[in-house]
Design a protein around this motif. Structure first.
Motif, PDB file in Angstrom:
ATOM      1  N   ALA A 769      44.596  47.558   9.423  1.00 27.34           N
ATOM      2  CA  ALA A 769      43.902  48.675   8.777  1.00 27.34           C
ATOM      3  C   ALA A 769      42.564  48.201   8.239  1.00 27.34           C
ATOM      4  N   ASN A 770      42.516  46.970   7.722  1.00 25.20           N
ATOM      5  CA  ASN A 770      41.261  46.353   7.297  1.00 25.20           C
ATOM      6  C   ASN A 770      41.203  44.950   7.875  1.00 25.20           C
ATOM      7  N   SER A 771      40.282  44.733   8.812  1.00 24.08           N
ATOM      8  CA  SER A 771      40.140  43.415   9.434  1.00 24.08           C
ATOM      9  C   SER A 771      38.885  42.692   8.954  1.00 24.08           C
ATOM     10  N   ALA A 772      38.231  43.219   7.917  1.00 30.67           N
ATOM     11  CA  ALA A 772      37.041  42.577   7.366  1.00 30.67           C
ATOM     12  C   ALA A 772      37.468  41.667   6.221  1.00 30.67           C
ATOM     13  N   SER A 773      37.646  40.390   6.509  1.00 32.60           N
ATOM     14  CA  SER A 773      38.099  39.452   5.479  1.00 32.60           C
ATOM     15  C   SER A 773      37.076  39.309   4.359  1.00 32.60           C
ATOM     16  N   SER A 774      35.816  39.653   4.636  1.00 32.59           N
ATOM     17  CA  SER A 774      34.788  39.579   3.600  1.00 32.59           C
ATOM     18  C   SER A 774      35.060  40.546   2.456  1.00 32.59           C
ATOM     19  N   ALA A 775      35.937  41.520   2.679  1.00 33.88           N
ATOM     20  CA  ALA A 775      36.301  42.458   1.612  1.00 33.88           C
ATOM     21  C   ALA A 775      37.209  41.809   0.582  1.00 33.88           C
ATOM     22  N   GLY A 776      37.764  40.650   0.899  1.00 36.19           N
ATOM     23  CA  GLY A 776      38.624  39.952  -0.052  1.00 36.19           C
ATOM     24  C   GLY A 776      40.099  40.230   0.127  1.00 36.19           C
ATOM     25  N   PHE A 777      40.455  41.123   1.036  1.00 34.30           N
ATOM     26  CA  PHE A 777      41.867  41.424   1.256  1.00 34.30           C
ATOM     27  C   PHE A 777      42.093  41.771   2.727  1.00 34.30           C
ATOM     28  N   ALA A 778      43.338  41.647   3.156  1.00 30.86           N
ATOM     29  CA  ALA A 778      43.744  42.043   4.502  1.00 30.86           C
ATOM     30  C   ALA A 778      44.857  43.068   4.381  1.00 30.86           C
ATOM     31  N   SER A 779      44.863  44.048   5.276  1.00 30.82           N
ATOM     32  CA  SER A 779      45.937  45.032   5.314  1.00 30.82           C
ATOM     33  C   SER A 779      46.273  45.326   6.764  1.00 30.82           C
ATOM     34  N   LEU A 780      47.560  45.533   7.033  1.00 34.29           N
ATOM     35  CA  LEU A 780      48.041  45.703   8.394  1.00 34.29           C
ATOM     36  C   LEU A 780      48.796  47.020   8.536  1.00 34.29           C
ATOM     37  N   LEU A 781      48.938  47.446   9.787  1.00 35.63           N
ATOM     38  CA  LEU A 781      49.757  48.596  10.147  1.00 35.63           C
ATOM     39  C   LEU A 781      50.990  48.074  10.873  1.00 35.63           C
ATOM     40  N   PHE A 782      52.168  48.529  10.471  1.00 39.57           N
ATOM     41  CA  PHE A 782      53.410  48.003  11.016  1.00 39.57           C
ATOM     42  C   PHE A 782      54.053  49.002  11.968  1.00 39.57           C
ATOM     43  N   ALA A 783      54.605  48.468  13.049  1.00 40.15           N
ATOM     44  CA  ALA A 783      55.214  49.288  14.091  1.00 40.15           C
ATOM     45  C   ALA A 783      56.548  49.857  13.630  1.00 40.15           C
ATOM     46  N   GLU A 784      57.118  50.707  14.460  1.00 33.01           N
ATOM     47  CA  GLU A 784      58.358  51.389  14.111  1.00 33.01           C
ATOM     48  C   GLU A 784      59.507  50.410  13.877  1.00 33.01           C
ATOM     49  N   PRO A 785      60.360  50.695  12.917  1.00 32.59           N
ATOM     50  CA  PRO A 785      61.598  49.923  12.764  1.00 32.59           C
ATOM     51  C   PRO A 785      62.591  50.357  13.847  1.00 32.59           C
ATOM     52  N   ARG A 786      63.860  50.002  13.674  1.00 29.87           N
ATOM     53  CA  ARG A 786      64.887  50.436  14.632  1.00 29.87           C
ATOM     54  C   ARG A 786      64.904  51.965  14.705  1.00 29.87           C
ATOM     55  N   MET A 787      64.829  52.480  15.922  1.00 29.02           N
ATOM     56  CA  MET A 787      64.882  53.921  16.154  1.00 29.02           C
ATOM     57  C   MET A 787      66.020  54.225  17.124  1.00 29.02           C
ATOM     58  N   TYR A 788      66.812  55.241  16.802  1.00 28.76           N
ATOM     59  CA  TYR A 788      67.938  55.588  17.679  1.00 28.76           C
ATOM     60  C   TYR A 788      68.178  57.085  17.619  1.00 28.76           C
ATOM     61  N   GLY A 789      68.869  57.586  18.626  1.00 29.37           N
ATOM     62  CA  GLY A 789      69.148  59.005  18.658  1.00 29.37           C
ATOM     63  C   GLY A 789      69.916  59.415  19.893  1.00 29.37           C
ATOM     64  N   VAL A 790      70.160  60.707  19.994  1.00 34.30           N
ATOM     65  CA  VAL A 790      70.853  61.286  21.138  1.00 34.30           C
ATOM     66  C   VAL A 790      69.952  62.355  21.756  1.00 34.30           C
ATOM     67  N   GLN A 791      70.114  62.565  23.049  1.00 29.69           N
ATOM     68  CA  GLN A 791      69.344  63.570  23.768  1.00 29.69           C
ATOM     69  C   GLN A 791      70.248  64.289  24.755  1.00 29.69           C
ATOM     70  N   MET A 792      69.917  65.520  25.044  1.00 26.21           N
ATOM     71  CA  MET A 792      70.627  66.321  26.039  1.00 26.21           C
ATOM     72  C   MET A 792      69.581  66.975  26.935  1.00 26.21           C
ATOM     73  N   ARG A 793      69.783  66.868  28.234  1.00 27.15           N
ATOM     74  CA  ARG A 793      68.824  67.409  29.200  1.00 27.15           C
ATOM     75  C   ARG A 793      69.582  68.243  30.231  1.00 27.15           C
ATOM     76  N   ILE A 794      69.077  69.442  30.491  1.00 27.39           N
ATOM     77  CA  ILE A 794      69.669  70.332  31.485  1.00 27.39           C
ATOM     78  C   ILE A 794      68.605  70.648  32.538  1.00 27.39           C
ATOM     79  N   GLU A 795      68.912  70.392  33.781  1.00 23.93           N
ATOM     80  CA  GLU A 795      68.004  70.700  34.876  1.00 23.93           C
ATOM     81  C   GLU A 795      68.496  71.947  35.601  1.00 23.93           C
ATOM     82  N   PHE A 796      67.540  72.728  36.075  1.00 23.41           N
ATOM     83  CA  PHE A 796      67.923  73.941  36.787  1.00 23.41           C
ATOM     84  C   PHE A 796      66.945  74.194  37.931  1.00 23.41           C
TER      85      PHE A 796
END
Length: 796
Positions: A769-796
């Motif tokens: 999120a901030n890659s300018a180290s001259s600002a005195g701090f660093a901040s990152l964006l973190f990817a998704e944690p464990r994701m799970y679910g169910v799906q139903m698909r009907i074709e016609f």
């Protein structure tokens, strides 16, 4: 490079085509059936149908079936299935950063991208280049310089996305699902033949809503999903030789925005970390005025909670209209591709995730883009000579007020508004040939292409103070006011809106030449070399020439060029009932006038005037000469009708040979001072992956169980430009995903699915999120944690 994840032809999930090619919107990858096993893939590679094993350049492709079996619901998840591809949200979720072979566009600003995303053969805007993954025919990832066969010039590669096209059979599907974080999703498509063999209509849409996985201490959450998309495609076909396809697509995001996490405060006295930061956030008595105390609180809370701006938001709308006409006249094919796209994004974002108001920005961009491409394809001399000749035109221009309201700690009481109106025009002619020399050497062919490109950028920008308290309620100067003058009233004071205008022009010849050789029916060899180009541009607004640290020398930047060389082989084999293939290519590319992003330049010039600071505190510079070389490999093994495995690896060795960083940047640690110290952002050296697919046939009345397990590993990824700053990086990590599909459930057209991504809940960052180290701090964006679910698909 080919990725084939599946054993049965009807479940083929990956393929390869020419790196300067496209699958027509009306087609998807196909395979011959060899005893139920996947056979050779047929692709419309270089604008004509060819067998995959005889296409002489690298591209990875995933079909609709593949995307579903891998539970890929957004384009950033493609990197776990495509070697050497990295997609990050560093530029914001609606403005992804795509890296191929070490090349990515700046996460801020409007520089020409080295990797272009295409939808239905139309290049997308440089902002809001987002495409939902529903009802797609294929997604292809091309590596290396592009341009002599289609579209816009690039130096890194391209991502080609094709929707399922209308046909003359009534059908479609509906799908619904539920997952953790209260994820609710629904999508569907219906195909309607209006006039048999002449008119067909396809309508598709998707709705996804999910809570965010970064909780805000002030209430609510971030990294949520609230998206609505739809697409309408119309096919008009006079006969088998003349047809027209029109596609309208619409994507709307209403999200709470990204969730930055403060991950590091640079050591030493705070005055040494950032002279501007010390007076405001070094009180030592309260979290509300001390960054060290705020950082300690964040460390204790972990990366799924922050104390950021409660009213953050991300609103994005992208629309597109494309029209493709194809006319076959004997051995000649005429093709015209018209595109019109609009993009609007409005984003209130902060880069730190704490309640100190370190760096906050409200970014608004509104663009429209016109493209026109015309091709003449031909086959001559008893099909020994294949040709294509084409012309391309692109114009991108403002479609409303576009600018950035930037509030920083330096000082916090003087936020600024910087408006930038930029028009870009690119014109090109291109051509390519393939000639079959089998009369001299059986199986030998020559490929060659040439392109002439001209680019121009015109920009008007103006800056003035933003209102207090900081908000985008500040009056916005229009493009006419910027170019011709006027005034706005901010904080009861009138400011002139007459902006500064700068322009940039560049042009270049680019080309490719190669040989391919069908040594045996199972061995295909190729070698190619390409010369690529990326347009130069301008930084805005007009920089002061008298400031103590003037940035005037960076007002514009030169084109980037690349010369690459690639050697590859594709081999098929069989041992009894077991068969498979492997593909390997080695490459080397040298870049001159390498374009790179420099961040953290707000108040860099020390003149106290925020109106002439770089837009978003960021500029693009020419960083010298660089070299990228490496090897890509993949293999697929089919044991029987039910079981198959695949594996891939990509090794990329990136290195700066010379560094042209001016002393003014190096001496202030805005950019490294030596080539050895400079990192390639978002470009891991090594990526590995693979998967197992098993299909259990339960019987005609019960259906089939299809089980997929895939794994992915990436080496360290740098988010900043300094190799020695590991705080702005993600160490090596590995992910495992799995999915089970019960197809033709109990003899019906229903498919029930259970999926889990990131099974072991690995915590890893996918951008800064901030890659300018001259600002005195660093901040990152973190990817998704464990994701799970169910799906139903009907074709016609």
């Amino acid at each position: 490079m080919v990725l084939i994840h599946g054993a049965m032809a009807q479940a083929q999930v990956a393929s390869e085509a020419s790196a300067q090619s496209s699958i027509a919107p009306s087609q998807s990858v196909a395979a011959s059936d060899s005893g139920g096993l996947a056979g050779d893939i047929i692709v419309t590679a270089r604008r004509r149908e060819e067998a995959l094993s005889r296409v002489p350049i690298t591209v990875s492709a995933l079909s609709n079936e593949s995307l579903r079996e891998k539970s890929i619901r957004s384009l950033d998840q493609l990197q776990q299935s495509v070697p050497g591809l990295t997609i990050s949200s560093a530029g914001g979720s609606s403005n992804p950063t795509i890296n191929i072979r070490g090349q990515d566009r700046p996460n801020l600003g409007e520089a020409a991208p080295p990797v272009v995303t295409y939808f239905a053969d139309v290049p997308m805007n440089y902002i809001a280049s987002i495409v939902p993954t529903y009802d797609l025919a294929s997604v292809q990832v091309l590596k290396g310089p592009q341009g002599t066969l289609f579209g816009r010039n690039t130096t890194g590669g391209a991502v080609l996305i094709y929707p399922v096209a209308p046909n003359f059979e009534t059908g479609g599907y509906i799908s619904a699902g539920y997952g953790n974080y209260n994820k609710i999703e629904a999508e569907g498509a219906v195909n309607l033949p209006i006039v048999d063999e002449h008119i067909a209509l396809r309508i598709a849409g998707q709705r996804i809503k999910r809570d965010g996985y970064v909780k805000m201490a002030t209430g609510g959450d971030r990294e949520d999903i609230n998206d609505t998309s739809f697409r309408v495609s119309l096919l008009l076909q006079a006969n088998d030789d003349l047809k027209n396809v029109t596609i309208y697509d619409d994507v709307a995001w209403h999200r709470s925005g990204d969730g930055p996490i403060l991950t590091h405060v640079y050591g030493g006295p705070i005055a040494l970390r950032s002279a501007a930061l010390a007076p405001y956030y070094d009180c030592n008595v309260s979290i509300t005025c001390d960054i060290d105390l705020a950082f300690a609180r964040q460390q204790a809370a972990g990366v799924r909670k922050n104390w950021g701006e409660k009213h953050s938001y991300l609103r994005t709308r992208a629309t597109g209209l494309s029209n493709t006409t194809t006319w076959n006249i004997g051995d000649i094919t005429l093709k015209n591709i018209f595109g019109y796209r609009t993009a609007k994004t409005d984003n209130l974002a902060e880069t730190d995730g704490v309640d100190l108001t370190l760096i906050t920005a409200v970014n608004r961009a509104m663009l429209r883009q016109y493209t026109e491409e015309f091709q003449i394809q031909g086959s001559f001399l008893d099909d020994k000579l294949q040709t294509i000749l084409g012309a391309f035109y692109l114009k991108s221009e403002p479609n409303g007020p576009s600018g950035l309201a930037l509030g920083t700690f330096s000082p916090p009481s003087r936020p600024s508004m910087i408006l930038s109106y930029r028009t870009q025009v690119s014109k090109a002619i291109f051509g390519a040939i393939t000639y079959d020399f089998s009369g001299l050497v059986e199986g030998l062919k020559l490929d060659a292409g040439l392109r002439r490109t001209q680019d121009k950028t015109d920009s008007c920008s103006v800056g003035y103070p933003a209102i207090i308290p900081f908000d985008f309620g500040t009056p916005l100067a229009t493009e006419d006011q910027c170019e011709n003058g006027g005034s706005v009233v901010v904080n009861n004071t009138a400011y002139s809106t007459l902006g500064t205008q700068v322009s940039s022009k560049s042009k270049a010849w680019t080309w490719n030449i190669g040989l391919n050789y069908q040594a045996t029916s199972d061995i295909f060899l190729y070698v190619t070399t390409r010369h690529g180009y990326r347009a130069g541009g301008v930084n805005t607004p007009l920089f002061s020439t008298t400031a103590p640290r003037s940035l005037a020398q960076f007002q514009s930047y030169s084109p980037e060029t690349v010369q690459d060389f690639e050697l590859g082989a594709k081999v098929a084999w069989r041992t009894g009932a077991i068969h498979g293939n492997f593909n390997i290519d080695v490459f080397r590319a040298k870049y001159k006038n390498t374009q790179r992003n420099v961040n953290g330049l707000a108040n860099f010039d020390l003149d106290g005037d925020t109106s002439n600071d770089p837009s978003a505190g960021s500029i693009v510079i020419n960083a010298g000469t660089s070299r990228v070389q490496g090897i890509d490999f993949d293999t697929n093994i089919y044991f029987n009708r039910n079981l198959s495995i695949n594996a891939f690896a990509s090794y990329n060795d990136h290195k700066y040979l010379t560094l042209g960083t001016p002393d003014i940047l190096a001496s202030t640690t805005a950019f490294p001072s030596t080539a050895e110290a400079t990192a390639f952002r978002y470009a891991p050296k090594l990526t590995l992956g693979g998967g197992v697919r098993y299909e259990a046939r339960l019987g005609e009345d019960a259906g089939n169980l299809v089980m997929n397990v895939d794994a992915y590993r990436s080496s360290r990824i740098y988010f900043g430009s300094f190799k020695d700053d590991l705080n702005l990086s993600q160490s090596a990590y590995a992910l495992v995903n799995a999915r089970i599909d019960w197809q033709k459930l109990m003899g019906t057209s229903v498919t029930a699915s259970l999926y889990m991504r990131n099974i072991f809940n690995k915590t890893y960052a996918n951008g800064a999120a901030n890659s300018a180290s001259s600002a005195g701090f660093a901040s990152l964006l973190f990817a998704e944690p464990r994701m799970y679910g169910v799906q139903m698909r009907i074709e016609f």
